[in-house]
Design an enzyme around this catalytic site. Structure first.
Site, short mmCIF file in Angstrom:
data_model
loop_
_atom_site.label_atom_id
_atom_site.label_comp_id
_atom_site.label_asym_id
_atom_site.label_seq_id
_atom_site.Cartn_x
_atom_site.Cartn_y
_atom_site.Cartn_z
N TYR A 73 0.86 -1.19 0.00
CA TYR A 73 0.00 0.00 0.00
C TYR A 73 0.89 1.23 0.00
CZ TYR A 73 -3.36 3.46 1.83
OH TYR A 73 -4.15 4.56 2.01
N ASP B 282 9.40 2.79 -0.62
CA ASP B 282 8.40 3.46 0.20
C ASP B 282 8.69 3.09 1.66
OD1 ASP B 282 6.26 4.35 1.62
OD2 ASP B 282 4.72 3.49 0.31
N LYS C 178 5.12 9.36 8.79
CA LYS C 178 4.94 8.83 10.15
C LYS C 178 6.00 9.33 11.14
CE LYS C 178 2.31 4.90 8.40
NZ LYS C 178 0.90 5.08 8.74
N1 HOZ Z 1 -2.92 3.38 6.36
C1 HOZ Z 1 -2.79 3.18 7.76
C2 HOZ Z 1 -2.42 1.79 8.08
N2 HOZ Z 1 -1.30 1.27 7.42
C3 HOZ Z 1 -4.06 3.49 8.50
C4 HOZ Z 1 -4.13 4.91 8.84
C5 HOZ Z 1 -5.21 5.25 9.87
O1 HOZ Z 1 -6.29 4.72 9.84
O2 HOZ Z 1 -4.93 6.08 10.71
#
Ligand code: HOZ
Length: 429
Positions: free
Chosen positions: A143, A238, A266
């Protein structure tokens, strides 16, 4: 239990689609009511009813020092009174860029953005602009945020919903996205043999964190690097999840493989919104205002986010930080595996730095197909058993877990004891 969360969720459903601002938070893959949180400190969360949890989500990665670390909070407070946003350059952005160039092997120049999605979307545009090619390769279960061209067979929330693509993405936008199997060398080689001169870039989570936690073969990663070099394709790591999570120099430092571009997010925002993309100087020279690849953002390099990020990077660069964090995470994974075996569960776990995966399968998966073959029903039972015992895990079998520096040996022992009880209750059926 969860009385206030239920009330808040009911109200949220009226004004927010699905009651949440990011799909995986909706608990659809595990069932039940999403827990609404009121506050967090160190390794702990408190929900709207006042129930305390040991947290292994860590805001999906950023909380590497634990929640509300006093020095990070102080840095944010000190910066906030000087103005929340200027939309103009600041010295702090320069310091952040210098730090990222020092710490991330592939980064010679970097641009700050506001999220991981922006970082990956911009890196792809840069790769296409620099090569003049259209096709991109991504991997099943990886992802890279929700930009249109990348929302094909994606992991995380998209995988959780069993709907890998998204409505609203015109087929022609995704037509140049080639999706290959993660860690499948033969498929990669044959794709480059057939289409090598048309491929602008390959984007990969160098350790996948959005289909749980999958470490690819080092030989596969080396082959990926040399195929990209041979065919003139830009290799993008990534590292939004893994950057400053698995070690101070990312997965690229761990494997000793240098991509052409890296995306970050992050941890670099220390809990505030921030992303970044950077890499080879000659590639970055294609970015506007130097070159023809456009990208911009009102809140890019936001001073408060940068302050939180700089303080976080300072604290995690202290000697011994990652050794201690890794030891704590290993202790958790080994402890969980041991108690699962005692209770006759088919269970395995793996980790690197402060990031881990746990699987209801005999050994850690190495591919998307193996992740899909793990026992997801058992994960759901385990998730709810742990939640009821005050341990907050990611509400999906497809997400990695995170340990912070604030997790103590007592927290880990307590988590393992609660897991033991949970496994026992599962064994009884
Ligand atoms: N894309 C995030 C997990 N890999 C989730 C982000 C969220 O819901 O805060």
């Amino acid at each position: 239990m969860f009385e206030q969360s239920k009330v808040l969720f009911e109200k949220s459903l009226r004004v927010i689609p699905g009651g949440v601002n990011s799909p995986v938070r909706a608990f659809r893959s595990v069932g039940g009511t999403p827990v609404f949180f009121r506050k967090a400190n160190g390794a702990y969360l408190w929900d709207a009813d006042g129930t305390k949890y040991i947290d292994y989500v860590g805001s999906w990665g950023p909380a590497i020092l634990g929640h509300a670390h006093p020095e990070v909070v102080a840095a944010v407070q000190a910066k906030a009174v000087d103005g929340l946003s200027f939309g103009a350059p600041t010295e702090a952005e320069l310091l952040m860029a210098e730090r990222l160039c020092e710490l991330v092997p592939s980064i010679e120049q970097v641009r700050l953005v506001s999220s991981g999605t922006e970082a990956t979307m911009s890196a792809i545009r840069l790769a296409r602009g620099a090569t003049g090619r259209k096709k991109i390769i991504k991997f099943e279960g990886c992802y890279h945020g929700h930009a249109d061209a990348l929302l094909v067979k994606a992991g995380s929330g998209a995988l959780t919903f069993g709907n890998p693509s998204s409505a609203g993405v015109p087929p022609e936008v995704a037509a140049d996205t080639i999706v290959l199997g993660y860690n499948n060398l033969l498929e990669l080689e044959s794709t480059f043999t057939g289409l090598g001169s048309e491929i602008a870039c390959v984007i990969i989570e160098p350790i996948a964190g959005n289909m749980n936690f999958i470490v690819p073969d080092a030989a596969y990663m080396r082959a990926l690097r040399s195929l990209c070099s041979k065919h003139g394709a830009v290799l993008i790591f990534d590292e939004v999840m893994t950057g400053f999570r698995v070690g101070l120099h990312g997965v690229q430092g761990h494997f000793g493989i240098t991509p052409d571009l890296t995306t970050l997010g992050k941890v670099i925002g220390g809990g505030m919104p921030m992303g970044a993309f950077g890499g080879r100087r000659d590639l970055m020279a294609n970015m506007a205002p130097l070159g023809g690849v456009y990208q911009a953002g009102t809140l890019s390099g936001n001073p408060v986010s940068v302050a939180a990020g700089l303080k976080t990077l300072e604290l995690i660069a202290r000697p011994g930080f990652f050794e201690e964090l890794s030891a704590t995470t290993t202790q958790l994974c080994e402890g969980l595996t041991a108690v699962a075996r005692e209770e006759g569960q088919t269970f395995s776990a793996a980790s690197l730095g402060g990031m881990f995966g746990m699987f209801f399968s005999p050994s850690p998966p190495t591919s998307y197909a193996e992740v899909m073959a793990s026992d997801r029903e058992q994960f759901i039972r385990f998730f709810h058993g742990m939640l009821a015992r005050g341990v907050y895990l990611a509400p999906s079998a497809f997400e990695a877990g995170f340990v912070s520096k604030a997790h103590t040996a007592t927290d880990i022992a307590e988590t393992i004891a609660r897991a033991s009880e949970t496994f026992r209750s599962l064994a009884k059926g």
